[in-house]
Design an enzyme around this catalytic site. Sequence first.
Site, mmCIF file in Angstrom:
data_model
loop_
_atom_site.group_PDB
_atom_site.id
_atom_site.type_symbol
_atom_site.label_atom_id
_atom_site.label_comp_id
_atom_site.label_asym_id
_atom_site.label_seq_id
_atom_site.Cartn_x
_atom_site.Cartn_y
_atom_site.Cartn_z
ATOM 1 N N ARG A 84 5.592 12.471 8.038
ATOM 2 C CA ARG A 84 4.337 13.539 8.450
ATOM 3 C C ARG A 84 3.213 13.526 9.341
ATOM 4 O O ARG A 84 2.919 12.397 9.138
ATOM 5 C CB ARG A 84 5.068 14.615 7.536
ATOM 6 C CG ARG A 84 4.318 13.923 5.543
ATOM 7 C CD ARG A 84 3.418 14.359 5.004
ATOM 8 N NE ARG A 84 3.801 13.845 4.271
ATOM 9 C CZ ARG A 84 1.772 13.272 3.446
ATOM 10 N NH1 ARG A 84 1.529 13.494 4.155
ATOM 11 N NH2 ARG A 84 2.096 12.649 2.317
ATOM 12 N N GLU A 100 4.388 -4.960 -8.174
ATOM 13 C CA GLU A 100 3.463 -5.557 -7.538
ATOM 14 C C GLU A 100 2.590 -6.164 -8.006
ATOM 15 O O GLU A 100 1.577 -5.713 -8.750
ATOM 16 C CB GLU A 100 3.290 -5.145 -6.025
ATOM 17 C CG GLU A 100 2.889 -3.475 -6.234
ATOM 18 C CD GLU A 100 3.203 -3.056 -5.192
ATOM 19 O OE1 GLU A 100 3.550 -2.661 -4.145
ATOM 20 O OE2 GLU A 100 2.297 -2.036 -4.749
ATOM 21 N N HIS A 160 -6.152 7.227 -7.655
ATOM 22 C CA HIS A 160 -5.368 7.049 -5.772
ATOM 23 C C HIS A 160 -5.414 8.856 -5.087
ATOM 24 O O HIS A 160 -4.057 8.899 -4.448
ATOM 25 C CB HIS A 160 -4.644 7.167 -7.172
ATOM 26 C CG HIS A 160 -4.568 5.591 -7.636
ATOM 27 N ND1 HIS A 160 -4.646 4.662 -7.171
ATOM 28 C CD2 HIS A 160 -3.629 5.644 -9.300
ATOM 29 C CE1 HIS A 160 -4.650 3.673 -8.121
ATOM 30 N NE2 HIS A 160 -4.225 4.457 -9.107
ATOM 31 N N LYS A 217 10.195 3.971 -1.847
ATOM 32 C CA LYS A 217 8.995 2.371 -2.175
ATOM 33 C C LYS A 217 10.046 1.297 -2.376
ATOM 34 O O LYS A 217 9.639 0.173 -1.114
ATOM 35 C CB LYS A 217 8.174 3.051 -3.487
ATOM 36 C CG LYS A 217 6.979 3.621 -2.664
ATOM 37 C CD LYS A 217 5.902 3.398 -4.126
ATOM 38 C CE LYS A 217 5.491 4.961 -4.310
ATOM 39 N NZ LYS A 217 4.245 5.389 -2.834
HETATM 40 P P1 ADP Z 1 1.229 7.366 -3.626
HETATM 41 O O1 ADP Z 1 2.538 7.436 -2.739
HETATM 42 O O2 ADP Z 1 1.420 7.751 -5.026
HETATM 43 O O3 ADP Z 1 0.563 8.126 -2.620
HETATM 44 P P2 ADP Z 1 0.904 4.294 -2.865
HETATM 45 O O4 ADP Z 1 1.566 3.519 -2.981
HETATM 46 O O5 ADP Z 1 0.599 5.130 -0.776
HETATM 47 O O6 ADP Z 1 1.475 6.086 -3.845
HETATM 48 O O7 ADP Z 1 -0.571 4.276 -3.547
HETATM 49 C C1 ADP Z 1 -2.029 5.001 -4.023
HETATM 50 C C2 ADP Z 1 -3.216 4.222 -3.767
HETATM 51 O O8 ADP Z 1 -2.759 3.075 -4.946
HETATM 52 C C3 ADP Z 1 -3.771 3.134 -3.227
HETATM 53 O O9 ADP Z 1 -4.361 4.089 -1.916
HETATM 54 C C4 ADP Z 1 -4.279 2.221 -2.784
HETATM 55 O O10 ADP Z 1 -6.017 3.127 -3.396
HETATM 56 C C5 ADP Z 1 -3.796 2.136 -4.923
HETATM 57 N N1 ADP Z 1 -3.311 1.316 -4.709
HETATM 58 C C6 ADP Z 1 -1.098 0.755 -4.159
HETATM 59 N N2 ADP Z 1 -0.962 -0.037 -4.666
HETATM 60 C C7 ADP Z 1 -1.957 -0.950 -4.981
HETATM 61 C C8 ADP Z 1 -1.930 -2.110 -5.385
HETATM 62 N N3 ADP Z 1 -1.021 -3.317 -5.072
HETATM 63 N N4 ADP Z 1 -2.888 -2.320 -5.506
HETATM 64 C C9 ADP Z 1 -3.961 -1.703 -5.831
HETATM 65 N N5 ADP Z 1 -4.319 -0.725 -5.642
HETATM 66 C C10 ADP Z 1 -2.744 -0.043 -5.155
#
Ligand code: ADP
Length: 675
Positions: free
Chosen positions: A300, A200, A235, A116
């Site tokens: 993917r 973040e 999530h 990330k």
């Molecule tokens: P993963 O790789 O585990 O799927 P992500 O970075 O895609 O993690 O985030 C998964 C979920 O977490 C997102 O769909 C959102 O719901 C929540 N999320 C991620 N980043 C943030 C953020 N900065 N603020 C609020 N919610 C977040």
Amino acid sequence: MFTKILIANRGEIACRVAATAKRLGVKTVAVYSDADANAKHVAVCDEAVHIGGSAPKDSYLRWERIIEAAKATGAQAIHPGYGFLSENEDFAKACADAGLVFIGPPASAINAMGLKAESKRLMELAQVPLVPGYHGADQDPALLQREADRIGYPVLIKASAGGGGKGMRAVDKAEDFAAALDSCKREAINSFGDDAVLVEKYVQRPRHIEIQVFGDTHGNCVYLFERDCSVQRRHQKVLEEAPAPGMTPELRARMGEAAVAAAKAVKYVGAGTVEFIVEQPGGYDAPEQMKFYFMEMNTRLQVEHPVTEAITGLDLVEWQLRVASGEPLPLRQEDLRITGHAIEARICAENPDNNFLPATGALNVYALPECVTFERGAVRVDSGVRQGDAISPFYDSMVAKLIVHGDTREQALARLDEALAQTHIVGLATNVQFLRRVARTDAFTNARLDTALIPREQAVLFHQEPVGLPLAAAAAVAQTLLKERTSEGVDPFSRRDGFHTHGVVQRRFEFEFGGEHAKAWLTYERGGSLRLAVGEGDAAVAGPLVFSARADGIELQFAGQRARAAVYAQGEVDHVFTPLGATQITAIDLLAHAGEAAAEGGRLTAPMPGKVVSFAVKAGDVVTKGQPLAVMEAMKMEHTIAAPADGVVQELLYAPGDQVTEGSELLKLVVAEKA
Ligand code: ADP
């Protein structure tokens, strides 16, 4: 185009890829673990190779073994599906080294998007908007704390190597940061072997909107619009739809172009998804104010790709195969159109009322609505299982994906509700009824979307019992009577409900419902009509019971309710599905429990009206507990009445052939004194 590919996956996605391959005349090779020897994906492929034990590390993650299988069977390319090896750059490289095409992006693109923090640095260069935050290499805790303070609380700490919703911690205030950081790092090292984190801004009430992109080896890249995946639990995605409600053409173009820029920055080839977190500063009613930030890119095909297929009319697996075999993208950006609205629901073997605990077991009943599979349609179900298959503890808990398409969101929602109501799974816990409730919330219906929808609506989502005792009991009684009628044939004199010729006859039922004991009385009235009374005292509900058998269940009318019910008996438990929801009711076999009453009072009574068939004992016989004493016939079935305890038969009170009413004493037994 290839002539043969190997599918390095299992379940629905393996079946999905195989379906397109078959349509294109491409032969398929499945790989399978011990647990999957009889799995559907093995059956639908042209060939199959066993690759090891049930645990993923012993089979689906053993890439040397998979590459060997591809070479041995003469496959030219490997489709990794999602999960398992799909985002493993070493595997992508190993395929190339073995002279096989990896149906996915170049290893370098997987690598660039794998972490990330790294990917954010790249996106910053490509001028893709990022959530305000820190994604530097310096992991000094004091620095991370200072960065969090600078960003302003609440913040989110994320494991850079994280995925699948794991390795994230929200922190509300500065004092809590150090402890959350420790715990996040511990989880990250345990789950991903890497404890680097980024920090973040924790976006409030965000939406998750992602863009499907596609690149080819000729330098073309397009976006196939967006999917809204805001409805999540812990999530993880629960419902996904396309297009995103409230999306304006202007915002769609900006997000699409940002996603294409992201893909181009890593020379992307094949299907990919750029995920954005979207802030709604103007609230739900001002979508034009939405602000989007890059979250990550999934290199993917995604689970939720069918909603994009539904609105674009395209087959994304076909595009993957074409691009991997060197063809240019079939369409240009200006040729792409959105038609209608699509929603996907992920049907999982889990118990939403018990913290979504995964469930395992056999799919004893797996009845689906009328649908198409692995192709576009108003109702589509993509699944890798068949009735009778088991959901094992080795793999993820997704049983199937239900995808609906309509001209409008409203129509798609109506189709979703109806299709979920017609999805009947018995044998293990699923989230089907939970999905219906989520889709029916005002928030979802009115597209007031954000990632906290499920926790916010929990009062109406969990521990609901929409089908009450009266309807459940009426369905169980109707099912019993229908079963008796079919087993009794057409001869009116042999029919159980012929009793009405002797006057009014009552029959008692007992149930276990929602942890409570309940009684019901069915009265056969003159003229053949039925009357049912459920429950006792003030809670009793009584009225005529009218029902008829239909191909898809029982048409039922009772106590002001009219419903189509489907009832599946599993032992003593009836699983009842109605348009209101699903429930379970246990019929207590009164004959089987006859002895229990006798043990208390020393009386052996007929638990139901019926006929005495024979006695197995005579007066004076010494009997032991469990020994058969008499045979009764009721409901056209014979039931043996056994001695509830050791004792001596004192007297037989009826003769074979006698009709007896409920509660008649059949014989007298003197129970032996306990030694
Ligand atoms: P993963 O790789 O585990 O799927 P992500 O970075 O895609 O993690 O985030 C998964 C979920 O977490 C997102 O769909 C959102 O719901 C929540 N999320 C991620 N980043 C943030 C953020 N900065 N603020 C609020 N919610 C977040």
